[in-house]
Design a protein around this motif. Structure first.
Motif, PDB file in Angstrom:
ATOM      1  N   MET A  93      49.913  38.740  40.962  1.00 48.01           N
ATOM      2  CA  MET A  93      48.822  39.256  41.764  1.00 48.01           C
ATOM      3  C   MET A  93      47.994  40.247  40.952  1.00 48.01           C
ATOM      4  N   SER A  94      46.687  40.097  41.019  1.00 45.65           N
ATOM      5  CA  SER A  94      45.810  41.014  40.300  1.00 45.65           C
ATOM      6  C   SER A  94      45.690  42.318  41.072  1.00 45.65           C
ATOM      7  N   THR A  95      45.374  43.376  40.344  1.00 41.40           N
ATOM      8  CA  THR A  95      45.260  44.714  40.910  1.00 41.40           C
ATOM      9  C   THR A  95      43.873  45.270  40.617  1.00 41.40           C
ATOM     10  N   THR A  96      43.330  46.014  41.554  1.00 43.27           N
ATOM     11  CA  THR A  96      42.062  46.694  41.330  1.00 43.27           C
ATOM     12  C   THR A  96      42.330  48.178  41.119  1.00 43.27           C
ATOM     13  N   HIS A  97      41.861  48.696  39.997  1.00 50.04           N
ATOM     14  CA  HIS A  97      42.025  50.103  39.642  1.00 50.04           C
ATOM     15  C   HIS A  97      40.666  50.784  39.776  1.00 50.04           C
ATOM     16  N   THR A  98      40.615  51.878  40.511  1.00 49.51           N
ATOM     17  CA  THR A  98      39.343  52.557  40.740  1.00 49.51           C
ATOM     18  C   THR A  98      39.416  53.993  40.233  1.00 49.51           C
ATOM     19  N   THR A  99      38.280  54.485  39.777  1.00 50.48           N
ATOM     20  CA  THR A  99      38.205  55.842  39.253  1.00 50.48           C
ATOM     21  C   THR A  99      36.754  56.305  39.256  1.00 50.48           C
ATOM     22  N   ARG A 100      36.563  57.579  39.167  1.00 49.11           N
ATOM     23  CA  ARG A 100      35.210  58.099  39.012  1.00 49.11           C
ATOM     24  C   ARG A 100      34.694  57.816  37.606  1.00 49.11           C
ATOM     25  N   MET A 101      35.559  57.961  36.596  1.00 48.19           N
ATOM     26  CA  MET A 101      35.152  57.738  35.210  1.00 48.19           C
ATOM     27  C   MET A 101      36.034  56.675  34.581  1.00 48.19           C
ATOM     28  N   LEU A 102      35.423  55.575  34.209  1.00 42.06           N
ATOM     29  CA  LEU A 102      36.117  54.481  33.545  1.00 42.06           C
ATOM     30  C   LEU A 102      35.722  54.485  32.075  1.00 42.06           C
ATOM     31  N   ASP A 110      30.534  43.671  34.757  1.00 43.02           N
ATOM     32  CA  ASP A 110      29.435  43.607  35.717  1.00 43.02           C
ATOM     33  C   ASP A 110      28.822  44.997  35.793  1.00 43.02           C
ATOM     34  N   LEU A 111      27.634  45.133  35.187  1.00 38.54           N
ATOM     35  CA  LEU A 111      26.940  46.413  35.173  1.00 38.54           C
ATOM     36  C   LEU A 111      25.712  46.393  36.071  1.00 38.54           C
ATOM     37  N   SER A 112      25.661  45.400  36.972  1.00 37.58           N
ATOM     38  CA  SER A 112      24.469  45.238  37.812  1.00 37.58           C
ATOM     39  C   SER A 112      24.401  46.257  38.940  1.00 37.58           C
ATOM     40  N   ARG A 113      25.527  46.863  39.270  1.00 37.76           N
ATOM     41  CA  ARG A 113      25.541  47.856  40.350  1.00 37.76           C
ATOM     42  C   ARG A 113      26.750  48.767  40.166  1.00 37.76           C
ATOM     43  N   ARG A 114      26.690  49.911  40.863  1.00 41.76           N
ATOM     44  CA  ARG A 114      27.814  50.836  40.876  1.00 41.76           C
ATOM     45  C   ARG A 114      28.651  50.595  42.120  1.00 41.76           C
ATOM     46  N   PRO A 115      29.974  50.716  42.033  1.00 41.45           N
ATOM     47  CA  PRO A 115      30.736  51.010  40.816  1.00 41.45           C
ATOM     48  C   PRO A 115      30.703  49.840  39.830  1.00 41.45           C
ATOM     49  N   PHE A 116      30.709  50.175  38.551  1.00 39.26           N
ATOM     50  CA  PHE A 116      30.725  49.160  37.513  1.00 39.26           C
ATOM     51  C   PHE A 116      32.105  48.498  37.479  1.00 39.26           C
ATOM     52  N   ARG A 117      32.122  47.199  37.142  1.00 40.23           N
ATOM     53  CA  ARG A 117      33.370  46.440  37.197  1.00 40.23           C
ATOM     54  C   ARG A 117      33.679  45.796  35.842  1.00 40.23           C
ATOM     55  N   LEU A 118      34.902  45.985  35.406  1.00 37.68           N
ATOM     56  CA  LEU A 118      35.421  45.289  34.238  1.00 37.68           C
ATOM     57  C   LEU A 118      36.585  44.425  34.689  1.00 37.68           C
ATOM     58  N   THR A 119      36.706  43.247  34.116  1.00 40.39           N
ATOM     59  CA  THR A 119      37.796  42.337  34.479  1.00 40.39           C
ATOM     60  C   THR A 119      38.633  42.036  33.256  1.00 40.39           C
ATOM     61  N   GLY A 120      39.960  42.195  33.388  1.00 39.47           N
ATOM     62  CA  GLY A 120      40.876  41.938  32.291  1.00 39.47           C
ATOM     63  C   GLY A 120      41.281  40.485  32.226  1.00 39.47           C
ATOM     64  N   ASP A 121      41.900  40.101  31.097  1.00 43.45           N
ATOM     65  CA  ASP A 121      42.255  38.687  30.930  1.00 43.45           C
ATOM     66  C   ASP A 121      43.366  38.249  31.872  1.00 43.45           C
ATOM     67  N   GLY A 122      44.077  39.196  32.495  1.00 42.84           N
ATOM     68  CA  GLY A 122      45.104  38.842  33.473  1.00 42.84           C
ATOM     69  C   GLY A 122      44.601  38.870  34.901  1.00 42.84           C
ATOM     70  N   GLY A 123      43.317  39.184  35.085  1.00 47.12           N
ATOM     71  CA  GLY A 123      42.724  39.202  36.415  1.00 47.12           C
ATOM     72  C   GLY A 123      42.576  40.565  37.038  1.00 47.12           C
ATOM     73  N   ASP A 124      43.176  41.607  36.446  1.00 45.11           N
ATOM     74  CA  ASP A 124      43.016  42.952  36.986  1.00 45.11           C
ATOM     75  C   ASP A 124      41.556  43.394  36.888  1.00 45.11           C
ATOM     76  N   VAL A 125      41.139  44.160  37.886  1.00 41.59           N
ATOM     77  CA  VAL A 125      39.761  44.650  37.947  1.00 41.59           C
ATOM     78  C   VAL A 125      39.775  46.170  37.817  1.00 41.59           C
ATOM     79  N   TYR A 126      38.807  46.688  37.059  1.00 43.84           N
ATOM     80  CA  TYR A 126      38.689  48.127  36.843  1.00 43.84           C
ATOM     81  C   TYR A 126      37.304  48.545  37.291  1.00 43.84           C
ATOM     82  N   GLU A 127      37.254  49.483  38.239  1.00 41.97           N
ATOM     83  CA  GLU A 127      35.982  49.933  38.780  1.00 41.97           C
ATOM     84  C   GLU A 127      35.789  51.416  38.496  1.00 41.97           C
TER      85      GLU A 127
END
Length: 324
Positions: A1-10, A89-106
């Motif tokens: 299962m993929s996980t979404t990690h959120t933070t103010r500063m990525l 994905d830098l089209s909107r905030r929060p910005f999103r990065l996706t890892g090769d295992g499916g995890d998302v970082y916002e």
């Protein structure tokens, strides 16, 4: 299962720039997440002796310095996560990065500190003797060759600048170039040719870096003539490969403005990119200095720029709520 990690500063990248940004960001209460890529710790992880980072009287080891920076960043509240980012994905905030295992970082802000890699010749002997006489940074390592014979491989601005810099330490500098003319700017060429301690070998490529001793250190280079194929040998204590650098900006080429060499463009005197809330620091935006201490400095700048951006954004959001 993929996980979404959120933070103010990525923060993407864990070299001196990324970790310095993390330290300042954590102390400002932004609870940063640092996503480490293929080379955690950056180029210093492949550097042995470091003598030009402020604060240390004696020579220190590059990997140790990065371990200390990471420990400091974690101590003040940074989360270190390892992943290989495959899309952004830098089209909107929060910005999103996706890892090769499916995890998302916002992140409400994104700090890009992916660095740059020196280009190497690709020889087995080169890899074997890296840090043992073979280097890609005269400014970093030239001091260790005071009074010794050194060679520089390349023909562009970087190579000529490195050769000229090395004359501060060595009375015997040889520039080796595979063609019969240089690509460097004319003014640099004039300075090179006028210098009494620099010799140029034309139409030569490196066939092999030659080591000796236990452990092996560089003692010379076998050169191949590009016109005749003849092999010759030159003795040298230090060999500096100066054929350029490649910034790690593949992920961002369709999202951010890059210069002709692939470096991220930032506003002069800041780390702000063309996208509000996205900042770039370290070697990914600096093709002039490329030092650990300057990378750390721009990492500090990125964190301060990000903190100001978030403060302004929070103020505007609060004012809109009041007006509503």
């Amino acid at each position: 299962m993929s996980t979404t990690h959120t933070t103010r500063m990525l923060i993407l990248g864990s070299g001196p720039a990324g970790l310095s940004a993390a330290i300042y960001g954590a102390r400002a209460g932004m609870a940063p997440i640092v996503v480490q890529g293929m080379q955690p710790g950056g180029q210093l992880m492949t550097t042995t002796d470091v003598e030009n980072y402020p604060g240390f009287r004696d020579v220190i080891q590059g990997p140790w310095l990065m371990e200390q920076m990471q420990a400091q960043a974690e101590h003040v509240g940074t989360r270190m996560l390892w992943d290989q980012i495959v899309s952004v994905d830098l089209s909107r905030r929060p910005f999103r990065l996706t890892g090769d295992g499916g995890d998302v970082y916002e992140g409400d802000v994104l700090v890009i500190a992916t660095g740059a890699q020196a280009k190497w010749l690709g020889l087995d002997s080169e890899k074997l003797l890296q840090g043992k006489g073979v280097s890609a940074c005269a400014t970093c390592d030239g001091f260790f060759y005071r009074g010794k014979k050194v060679v520089v491989i390349g023909g562009g601005n970087t190579a000529v600048e490195e050769a000229l810099y090395l004359t501060n330490h060595s009375q015997d500098v040889t520039l080796i170039h595979r063609r019969d003319s240089l690509r460097a700017e004319r003014i640099l060429q004039e300075r090179l040719f006028a210098h009494p301690n620099i010799t140029v070998l034309w139409n030569k490529t490196v066939d092999r870096f030659v080591g000796a001793g236990d452990p092996a250190v560089l003692v010379g280079l076998d050169l191949k003539d590009t016109l005749t194929g003849e092999i010759s040998h030159i003795a040298a204590d230090g060999g500096f490969v100066a054929i350029g650098h490649k910034p790690a900006t593949e992920l961002f080429k369709d999202h951010l403005e890059l210069d002709a060499d692939g470096y991220i463009r930032v506003e002069t005197g800041s780390t702000r990119t063309a996208i509000p809330g996205v900042f770039a620091c370290g070697d990914v935006m600096d093709k002039t200095y490329r030092q650990a201490v300057t990378a750390a400095g721009t990492g500090c700048m990125a964190a301060l720029d990000a903190e100001r951006f978030l403060a302004e954004a929070d103020f505007e959001a609060q004012r809109e709520r009041v007006d509503a």
